[in-house]
Design an enzyme around this catalytic site. Structure first.
Site, PDB file in Angstrom:
ATOM      1  N   TYR A 150      38.623  21.557 -66.058  1.00 33.51           N
ATOM      2  CA  TYR A 150      38.999  21.499 -67.466  1.00 33.51           C
ATOM      3  C   TYR A 150      39.604  20.131 -67.726  1.00 33.51           C
ATOM      4  O   TYR A 150      40.518  19.711 -67.019  1.00 33.51           O
ATOM      5  CB  TYR A 150      40.021  22.599 -67.776  1.00 33.51           C
ATOM      6  CG  TYR A 150      40.533  22.609 -69.201  1.00 33.51           C
ATOM      7  CD1 TYR A 150      39.749  23.106 -70.237  1.00 33.51           C
ATOM      8  CD2 TYR A 150      41.802  22.126 -69.509  1.00 33.51           C
ATOM      9  CE1 TYR A 150      40.227  23.117 -71.543  1.00 33.51           C
ATOM     10  CE2 TYR A 150      42.286  22.144 -70.811  1.00 33.51           C
ATOM     11  CZ  TYR A 150      41.491  22.638 -71.817  1.00 33.51           C
ATOM     12  OH  TYR A 150      41.966  22.658 -73.110  1.00 33.51           O
TER      13      TYR A 150
ATOM     14  N   ASP B   8      40.619  12.958 -63.074  1.00 28.96           N
ATOM     15  CA  ASP B   8      41.529  13.587 -64.031  1.00 28.96           C
ATOM     16  C   ASP B   8      42.747  14.050 -63.244  1.00 28.96           C
ATOM     17  O   ASP B   8      42.748  15.120 -62.644  1.00 28.96           O
ATOM     18  CB  ASP B   8      40.825  14.760 -64.722  1.00 28.96           C
ATOM     19  CG  ASP B   8      41.742  15.473 -65.709  1.00 28.96           C
ATOM     20  OD1 ASP B   8      42.974  15.250 -65.649  1.00 28.96           O
ATOM     21  OD2 ASP B   8      41.234  16.270 -66.520  1.00 28.96           O
TER      22      ASP B   8
ATOM     23  N   LYS C 174      51.196  15.130 -68.426  1.00 23.44           N
ATOM     24  CA  LYS C 174      52.227  16.035 -67.897  1.00 23.44           C
ATOM     25  C   LYS C 174      53.432  15.298 -67.312  1.00 23.44           C
ATOM     26  O   LYS C 174      54.297  14.875 -68.060  1.00 23.44           O
ATOM     27  CB  LYS C 174      51.584  16.999 -66.890  1.00 23.44           C
ATOM     28  CG  LYS C 174      50.452  17.828 -67.567  1.00 23.44           C
ATOM     29  CD  LYS C 174      50.055  19.031 -66.773  1.00 23.44           C
ATOM     30  CE  LYS C 174      48.812  19.707 -67.308  1.00 23.44           C
ATOM     31  NZ  LYS C 174      49.015  20.705 -68.315  1.00 23.44           N
TER      32      LYS C 174
HETATM   33  N1  HOZ Z   1      45.221  23.651 -69.972  1.00 25.54           N
HETATM   34  C1  HOZ Z   1      46.463  23.216 -69.501  1.00 25.54           C
HETATM   35  C2  HOZ Z   1      46.803  23.862 -68.198  1.00 25.54           C
HETATM   36  N2  HOZ Z   1      45.733  24.420 -67.540  1.00 25.54           N
HETATM   37  C3  HOZ Z   1      47.550  23.400 -70.507  1.00 25.54           C
HETATM   38  C4  HOZ Z   1      47.803  24.804 -70.848  1.00 25.54           C
HETATM   39  C5  HOZ Z   1      47.179  25.208 -72.125  1.00 25.54           C
HETATM   40  O1  HOZ Z   1      45.949  25.222 -72.201  1.00 25.54           O
HETATM   41  O2  HOZ Z   1      47.940  25.560 -72.993  1.00 25.54           O
END
Ligand code: HOZ
Length: 438
Positions: A152, A247, A275
């Site tokens: 992701y 990433d 982050k």
């Molecule tokens: N996608 C990020 C962590 N896997 C941030 C969390 C979110 O999607 O709110």
């Protein structure tokens, strides 16, 4: 509408606030995974955090392994971060003009991450990956991007294809609303499968601009790269003149001060960060080889901009966080905490007879509900998400909150002392017992 007087349970205020939120925001949240849809209950609504713990609006305390989904490597309300943010705030909270703090944090990042020679701050991981890909396309004059299923990289159109994290949690790994004219340029390979990447390069000769990868996949649970996988990606990109993008939004400054690229000894061309570098405030960045980064506007023609980019509060929080991470032994402490947690989870699961496979790299932790190894997305999807949901609820009722999805990573902070870890293992052992029906 329900009122507090009629709601009896220990989560009454959370239910009430969330019920009202659902009338105001889609699903009652500002990021889908927060709605707890995959774990069969409403979310807790948080009132405050301190150290390793959060307290909900009903006053229930929890040991917290969400940790803001990764930024809070020092835990909640760390004194050093708060002092830095307060000091910066007293001088002005946003300028839209250069500040010295931007150069300070940029310098710290360049010194820490071997592959980064120049860096550009943005506000979110989504922006960082989107911008890195634009740059890779411009630099190579090619369109195609190889990504891995279950990785992701935020929610930009071209990357929201077979995506992990909330997209998988909610069963929409490829979202409606994304034009096929965009996704036709996204090529997919299974994680840990360099041969599939080689085949894509062969099939799309001279058309691949970039390979983008989470060097440790943290958005389909926590899946480690097989030995040699990242090195093979480096080699394939070199052979085919493509840009290798790591990433490291999740792993940067988390698994080591120099990121996963230091841990695995592979230098990408571009790196995306987020982050931890913002210490809990909205902040992300992309950076890499100077010859690539000098193509970014205004030095070069590749346009990318942001009103709040390099925000002084985010810079202050990031600087304070990175300074704290330079203290000797910090990553050893995080590694010990992660290892102790995983050891305890495994022991508890075995004792209860619940099949799980735990993984961790330092303070990134995951507990897969399966009896088979998980090395890619397909295998992650075979996990028993119903069992995960029951375990999640069992933990919550025992004062431990983890991310509400099988497909997220738990984050340990320096505030998670051995007492927290022991308490978590005790709660997890009980939750496993309940799950097993003992
Ligand atoms: N996608 C990020 C962590 N896997 C941030 C969390 C979110 O999607 O709110």
């Amino acid at each position: 509408m329900k009122t507090l007087d009629t709601a009896q349970d220990r989560y009454a205020r959370s239910h009430l606030v969330f019920e009202q939120a659902q009338q105001l925001m889609p699903g009652g949240v500002n990021s889908p995974v927060r709605a707890y849809k995959a774990v069969g209950r409403d979310p807790i609504v948080v009132r405050k955090g301190s150290g390793a713990r959060v307290t909900d609006v009903d006053g229930n305390p929890y040991i917290d392994y969400v940790c803001g989904y990764g930024p809070l490597i020092l835990g909640h309300t760390d004194d050093r971060v708060l002092a830095a943010v307060n000091k910066a705030a007293s001088k002005g909270i946003s300028f839209g003009m250069p500040t010295k703090a931007e150069s300070t944090l940029a310098g710290m990042i360049i010194e820490a991450v071997a592959s980064i020679e120049r860096v550009r701050f943005v506000n979110s991981g989504t922006e960082a990956t989107m911008s890195a890909i634009r740059l890779a396309r411009a630099a190579t004059r090619r369109d195609k991007v190889i990504k891995f299923t279950g990785c992701y990289h935020g929610h930009s159109d071209g990357l929201l294809v077979e995506a992990g994290s909330g997209a998988t949690t909610l069963g929409v790994p490829s979202s409606p609303g994304v034009p096929s004219s965009v996704t036709q340029h996204t090529l997919l390979a299974p994680y840990n499968d360099e041969q599939a990447v080689g085949a894509l390069f062969a099939q799309h000769a001279d058309a691949v601009a970039a390979v983008i990868v989470e060097p440790i996949a943290g958005n389909m649970g926590c899946v480690l790269p097989r030995e040699g996988f990242l090195q093979e990606l480096r080699q394939l990109c070199d052979e085919h003149g493509a840009v290798l993008i790591f990433d490291e939004v999740m792993t940067g400054f988390r698994v080591a001060y120099g990121g996963a690229q230091l841990l695995y000894g592979v230098k990408p061309d571009l790196t995306c960060l987020g982050k931890v570098i913002g210490g809990g405030l909205p902040c992300a960045a992309y950076g890499g080889r100077a010859d690539l980064m000098q193509q970014v506007s205004p030095q070069g023609p590749v346009y990318q901009a942001g009103t709040l980019s390099g925000n002084p509060l985010a810079m202050a929080a990031g600087i304070a966080t990175l300074e704290a991470l330079q203290e000797p032994g910090v990553y050893d402490v995080l590694e010990q905490a992660g290892a102790a947690l995983v050891g305890g989870l495994e022991a508890g699961a075995i004792a209860a007879g619940v099949p799980v496979r735990c993984s961790h790299v330092g303070s990134m932790v995951c507990c897969f509900f399966t009896d088979a190894p998980v090395e890619n997305y397909e295998q992650a999807l075979r996990c028993d998400t119903g069992a995960f949901g029951a375990f999640f609820r069992g933990l919550l009722d025992r004062g431990v909150v983890i991310p509400p999805s099988q497909y997220e990573t738990w984050f340990v902070s320096t505030a998670h002392d051995p007492g927290c870890i022991d308490q978590t293992i005790e709660a997890a052992s009980q939750a496993f017992e309940v799950l097993a029906g003992h």
